[in-house]
Design an enzyme around this catalytic site. Structure first.
Site, PDB file in Angstrom:
ATOM      1  N   ASP A  94       0.196  -0.531   6.856  1.00  0.00           N
ATOM      2  CA  ASP A  94       0.507  -1.955   6.798  1.00  0.00           C
ATOM      3  C   ASP A  94       1.418  -2.256   7.983  1.00  0.00           C
ATOM      4  OD1 ASP A  94      -0.292  -1.012   4.234  1.00  0.00           O
ATOM      5  OD2 ASP A  94       0.695  -2.685   3.230  1.00  0.00           O
ATOM      6  N   LYS A 158      -1.879  -9.456   4.482  1.00  0.00           N
ATOM      7  CA  LYS A 158      -0.834  -9.250   3.473  1.00  0.00           C
ATOM      8  C   LYS A 158       0.241 -10.306   3.637  1.00  0.00           C
ATOM      9  CE  LYS A 158       2.654  -5.716   2.329  1.00  0.00           C
ATOM     10  NZ  LYS A 158       3.107  -4.340   2.653  1.00  0.00           N
ATOM     11  N   LYS A 187      -3.673  -8.838   0.257  1.00  0.00           N
ATOM     12  CA  LYS A 187      -2.655  -8.104  -0.486  1.00  0.00           C
ATOM     13  C   LYS A 187      -1.442  -9.015  -0.664  1.00  0.00           C
ATOM     14  CE  LYS A 187       0.489  -4.130  -0.232  1.00  0.00           C
ATOM     15  NZ  LYS A 187       0.803  -2.844   0.459  1.00  0.00           N
TER      16      LYS A 187
END
Length: 224
Positions: A94, A158, A187
């Site tokens: 990430d 995300k 996410k």
């Protein structure tokens, strides 16, 4: 919405990104992830090799946070950190986009950054998630970044690091899902601490949840 405890656990990235986390903390994190059947452990890049070993013979993936939590490193540095984390065994990463560049509306830079890191992910067959840090962004900035993601196709966009001024919101999850397209998942992370919030994020379009409260959330569902 109807969801089983196993299905919910399989959407959770079990998280410990604290600066003071120790080997014992990571051992506990990994044991909990295995026991609950979480999708991954979300950690900084340093403990990746250690956690990957702790997760041997399990289905739990080992993640790594890149450019965390500010995103204020160069593309080259982020690329080197990704390569290092993959070399140490990470299966997902990430990365925090350059938030300042979003505020400058330098979308050519952000596309270049995303293409570079997604390219590395594809080369190694690992999952790439792009952190927007939506608490600092205007709606039009989120939309433009999501449109770039729709074209570059990271695995996920995300919402948040969990270290910003606020975490995921239903509105931002919906917005990201709307503009990132069907091939890019969302996410939600930051501030997801109970079952009600987790289910609301999933209903809004999130297919992965970043949280350090996964055990509490799954236990809450089991008790219903």
């Amino acid at each position: 919405m109807k969801i089983t405890r196993k299905e919910l656990a399989g959407m959770v990235d079990h998280t410990n990104l604290k600066a003071y986390a120790t080997k014992e903390d990571f051992q506990q994190l990994c044991e909990e992830a295995k026991a609950y059947g979480f999708k991954s452990v979300a950690i900084n890049s340093y403990p990746v090799a250690m956690c990957r070993k702790m997760l041997e013979n399990s289905s739990v993936l080992c993640g790594a946070a890149i450019g965390f939590p500010l995103g204020q490193t160069t593309i080259a540095v982020k690329a080197a950190e990704v390569e290092d984390a993959i070399g140490n065994g990470c299966q997902e990463f990430d990365y925090v986009c350059n938030i300042g560049k979003v505020k400058e509306h330098d979308y050519a830079y952000l596309r270049k950054e995303m293409e570079c890191l997604v390219g590395i992910a594809r080369k190694h067959g690992v999952c790439c998630k792009v952190i927007f840090e939506t608490c600092y962004l205007e709606e039009d900035e989120i939309i433009e970044l999501a449109k770039i993601a729709k074209e570059v196709e990271p695995d996920f966009v995300k919402t948040s690091t969990g270290f910003g001024s606020a975490g995921a919101t239903i509105a931002h999850v919906r917005l990201m899902k709307q503009y990132a397209g069907d091939k890019v998942q969302v996410k939600a992370a930051g501030g997801i601490r109970d079952l009600k919030t987790a289910l609301a994020m999933i209903e809004a379009g999130a297919t992965r949840l970043g949280t350090s409260s996964g055990i509490k959330i799954c236990d809450e569902l089991a008790e219903k």
